[in-house]
Design a protein around this motif. Sequence first.
Motif, mmCIF file in Angstrom:
data_model
loop_
_atom_site.group_PDB
_atom_site.id
_atom_site.type_symbol
_atom_site.label_atom_id
_atom_site.label_comp_id
_atom_site.label_asym_id
_atom_site.label_seq_id
_atom_site.Cartn_x
_atom_site.Cartn_y
_atom_site.Cartn_z
ATOM 1 N N PHE A 1 1.087 2.061 2.290
ATOM 2 C CA PHE A 1 0.436 2.817 1.132
ATOM 3 C C PHE A 1 -0.481 3.683 1.762
ATOM 4 O O PHE A 1 -1.473 3.418 2.555
ATOM 5 N N MET A 2 -0.274 4.931 1.346
ATOM 6 C CA MET A 2 -1.466 6.172 1.825
ATOM 7 C C MET A 2 -2.178 6.583 0.672
ATOM 8 O O MET A 2 -1.839 7.029 -0.494
ATOM 9 N N PHE A 3 -3.656 6.482 0.803
ATOM 10 C CA PHE A 3 -4.450 6.811 -0.178
ATOM 11 C C PHE A 3 -4.760 8.087 -0.181
ATOM 12 O O PHE A 3 -4.863 9.047 0.839
ATOM 13 N N CYS A 4 -5.479 8.742 -1.547
ATOM 14 C CA CYS A 4 -5.944 10.056 -1.496
ATOM 15 C C CYS A 4 -7.098 10.097 -0.891
ATOM 16 O O CYS A 4 -7.971 9.277 -0.766
ATOM 17 N N ASP A 5 -7.589 11.335 -0.266
ATOM 18 C CA ASP A 5 -8.765 11.720 0.287
ATOM 19 C C ASP A 5 -9.815 11.751 -0.809
ATOM 20 O O ASP A 5 -10.987 11.708 -0.410
ATOM 21 N N ASP A 6 -9.485 12.154 -1.948
ATOM 22 C CA ASP A 6 -10.501 12.460 -2.821
ATOM 23 C C ASP A 6 -10.918 11.149 -3.621
ATOM 24 O O ASP A 6 -10.159 10.143 -3.829
ATOM 25 N N ASP A 7 -12.247 11.018 -4.142
ATOM 26 C CA ASP A 7 -12.708 9.852 -4.928
ATOM 27 C C ASP A 7 -12.268 10.021 -6.369
ATOM 28 O O ASP A 7 -12.651 10.887 -7.226
ATOM 29 N N HIS A 8 -11.510 8.949 -6.827
ATOM 30 C CA HIS A 8 -10.960 9.033 -8.181
ATOM 31 C C HIS A 8 -11.638 7.631 -9.175
ATOM 32 O O HIS A 8 -11.188 7.485 -10.121
ATOM 33 N N GLY A 9 -12.736 7.480 -8.653
ATOM 34 C CA GLY A 9 -13.556 6.410 -9.382
ATOM 35 C C GLY A 9 -12.722 5.259 -9.708
ATOM 36 O O GLY A 9 -12.100 4.510 -8.780
ATOM 37 N N ASP A 10 -12.797 4.891 -11.036
ATOM 38 C CA ASP A 10 -11.934 3.726 -11.291
ATOM 39 C C ASP A 10 -10.417 3.580 -10.759
ATOM 40 O O ASP A 10 -9.758 2.591 -11.033
ATOM 41 N N GLU A 11 -9.876 4.871 -10.912
ATOM 42 C CA GLU A 11 -8.543 4.957 -10.752
ATOM 43 C C GLU A 11 -8.299 5.123 -8.983
ATOM 44 O O GLU A 11 -6.939 5.488 -8.839
ATOM 45 N N ASN A 12 -9.157 4.697 -8.304
ATOM 46 C CA ASN A 12 -8.718 4.844 -6.802
ATOM 47 C C ASN A 12 -7.774 3.945 -6.121
ATOM 48 O O ASN A 12 -6.819 4.230 -5.662
ATOM 49 N N GLU A 13 -7.624 3.008 -6.936
ATOM 50 C CA GLU A 13 -6.412 1.968 -6.731
ATOM 51 C C GLU A 13 -5.080 2.484 -7.038
ATOM 52 O O GLU A 13 -4.106 2.302 -6.248
ATOM 53 N N LYS A 14 -5.244 3.439 -7.903
ATOM 54 C CA LYS A 14 -3.793 3.946 -8.472
ATOM 55 C C LYS A 14 -3.480 5.052 -7.448
ATOM 56 O O LYS A 14 -2.387 5.884 -7.562
ATOM 57 N N ALA A 15 -4.594 5.758 -6.708
ATOM 58 C CA ALA A 15 -4.482 6.952 -6.168
ATOM 59 C C ALA A 15 -3.930 6.810 -4.839
ATOM 60 O O ALA A 15 -4.291 7.055 -3.647
ATOM 61 N N LYS A 16 -2.593 6.297 -4.692
ATOM 62 C CA LYS A 16 -2.080 6.013 -3.327
ATOM 63 C C LYS A 16 -0.568 6.199 -3.458
ATOM 64 O O LYS A 16 0.087 5.808 -4.525
ATOM 65 N N ALA A 17 -0.142 6.558 -2.639
ATOM 66 C CA ALA A 17 1.420 6.772 -2.471
ATOM 67 C C ALA A 17 2.102 5.971 -1.569
ATOM 68 O O ALA A 17 1.484 5.547 -0.365
ATOM 69 N N LEU A 18 3.472 5.730 -1.852
ATOM 70 C CA LEU A 18 4.215 4.740 -0.807
ATOM 71 C C LEU A 18 4.884 5.796 -0.028
ATOM 72 O O LEU A 18 5.701 6.644 -0.423
ATOM 73 N N VAL A 19 4.912 5.545 1.287
ATOM 74 C CA VAL A 19 5.556 6.347 2.287
ATOM 75 C C VAL A 19 6.443 5.440 3.095
ATOM 76 O O VAL A 19 5.922 4.445 3.635
ATOM 77 N N ARG A 20 7.556 5.915 3.282
ATOM 78 C CA ARG A 20 8.189 5.000 4.293
ATOM 79 C C ARG A 20 8.638 5.614 5.571
ATOM 80 O O ARG A 20 8.688 6.856 5.631
ATOM 81 N N ILE A 21 8.403 4.806 6.551
ATOM 82 C CA ILE A 21 8.400 5.353 7.949
ATOM 83 C C ILE A 21 9.461 4.659 8.510
ATOM 84 O O ILE A 21 9.942 3.530 8.408
ATOM 85 N N ASP A 22 10.676 5.538 9.232
ATOM 86 C CA ASP A 22 11.809 5.018 9.871
ATOM 87 C C ASP A 22 11.270 4.932 11.548
ATOM 88 O O ASP A 22 11.087 5.933 12.063
ATOM 89 N N LEU A 23 11.139 3.579 11.829
ATOM 90 C CA LEU A 23 10.462 3.239 13.157
ATOM 91 C C LEU A 23 11.478 3.895 14.178
ATOM 92 O O LEU A 23 11.046 4.351 15.330
ATOM 93 N N SER A 24 12.919 3.930 14.046
ATOM 94 C CA SER A 24 13.800 4.477 15.017
ATOM 95 C C SER A 24 13.393 5.775 15.249
ATOM 96 O O SER A 24 14.042 6.328 16.435
ATOM 97 N N GLN A 25 12.754 6.528 14.519
ATOM 98 C CA GLN A 25 12.543 7.769 14.714
ATOM 99 C C GLN A 25 11.318 8.345 15.462
ATOM 100 O O GLN A 25 10.827 9.307 15.459
ATOM 101 N N LEU A 26 10.361 7.269 15.501
ATOM 102 C CA LEU A 26 8.994 7.371 16.330
ATOM 103 C C LEU A 26 9.498 7.912 17.738
ATOM 104 O O LEU A 26 10.175 7.548 18.321
#
Length: 241
Positions: A92-117
Motif C-alpha cells: 500500500f502506497m500513500f498519498c503525499d498530501d494530507d487528506h485529514g479524516d480520509e488519510n486511511e483511504k488515500a492509499k493505492a495498492l501496488v503490485r511488485i514483481d520481485l523477479s524483475q527487481l
Amino acid sequence: MALPIQNTPTYTLQIPSSKETLKYRPFLVKEQKALLLAQQSEDSVVMIDTLKDMIRSCAKSSINVDKLAVFDLEYIFSQIRAKSAGEFVDLFMFCDDDHGDENEKAKALVRIDLSQLQVEFNPNHVNKIHLFDNCGVVMNYPTIEIVKKIEQIGEKREAELVFDIVAECMEYIYDGDEIHYTKEQTKEELKEFIENLTQDQFQNIEQFFETMPKLRHAVNYKCPVCSKEHNKVLEGLNNFF
C-alpha cells in the motif's frame, strides 16, 4: 519407515557485484518460520543473522555471505523469496498530501514483481578516489557485517558513525606506489587520516556511497481520493517486504 523428503528445485542468479553465477534453492518452511520470528523480534541484528543463515542454507554454490555487499545480499534474498513464496508482493502506497479524516483511504495498492527487481549501477560511480598529490583511497562496498557492527554500536553521534562506516569500507590508502592496507592500521591512525582531509576531499569519499549500486524499483500510482499521480523509487529490502 522413513517419511519421504522431496527434492527441491535448483535455480540460478547472477551476483550483481561480481557477475558470478549462484545456484540456490527456495527456502523451506523451517527457514520461513525463522524469518518471521526474526521480523517479529524487531531486532535488526537478529534479522541480519537470520538472513545470512537463510542464504547460506539455500545457496548450492560456494559463497561467503559475510563478504557480500549489502546490495548483493538484498538482491539474492529477493530472488530466493520470489522462488519460495511467490514472485508478487502487494504494497500500500500513500498519498503525499494530507487528506485529514480520509488519510486511511488515500492509499493505492501496488503490485511488485520481485523477479524483475534489479540492482542499478551509476555510470559515474568509482571506487578509486584521488584525494591529494599522489594520495587516494580504494573503497570496498559496505557488507552486511559492517551494517551489523553499526547496529550493535547503538546510540552514537552521527559524526562517529560516519567515521566508522568510512574506515570500515576503506580497503587501502595509496601514496604513489606505496600501499597502506587499512586492516594493518590502527583505528586512531585511520581516524587521524580522515579528520585531516578537507571538506571537498571528504565529499569525494561520500560520493562513493551516494552513487554505489542499489536495489531500486520505480512505482507509479494514483491516489484514490484526489487522483494525484505519484512516481516513487523504492530502495532496499524494507520497502519490498
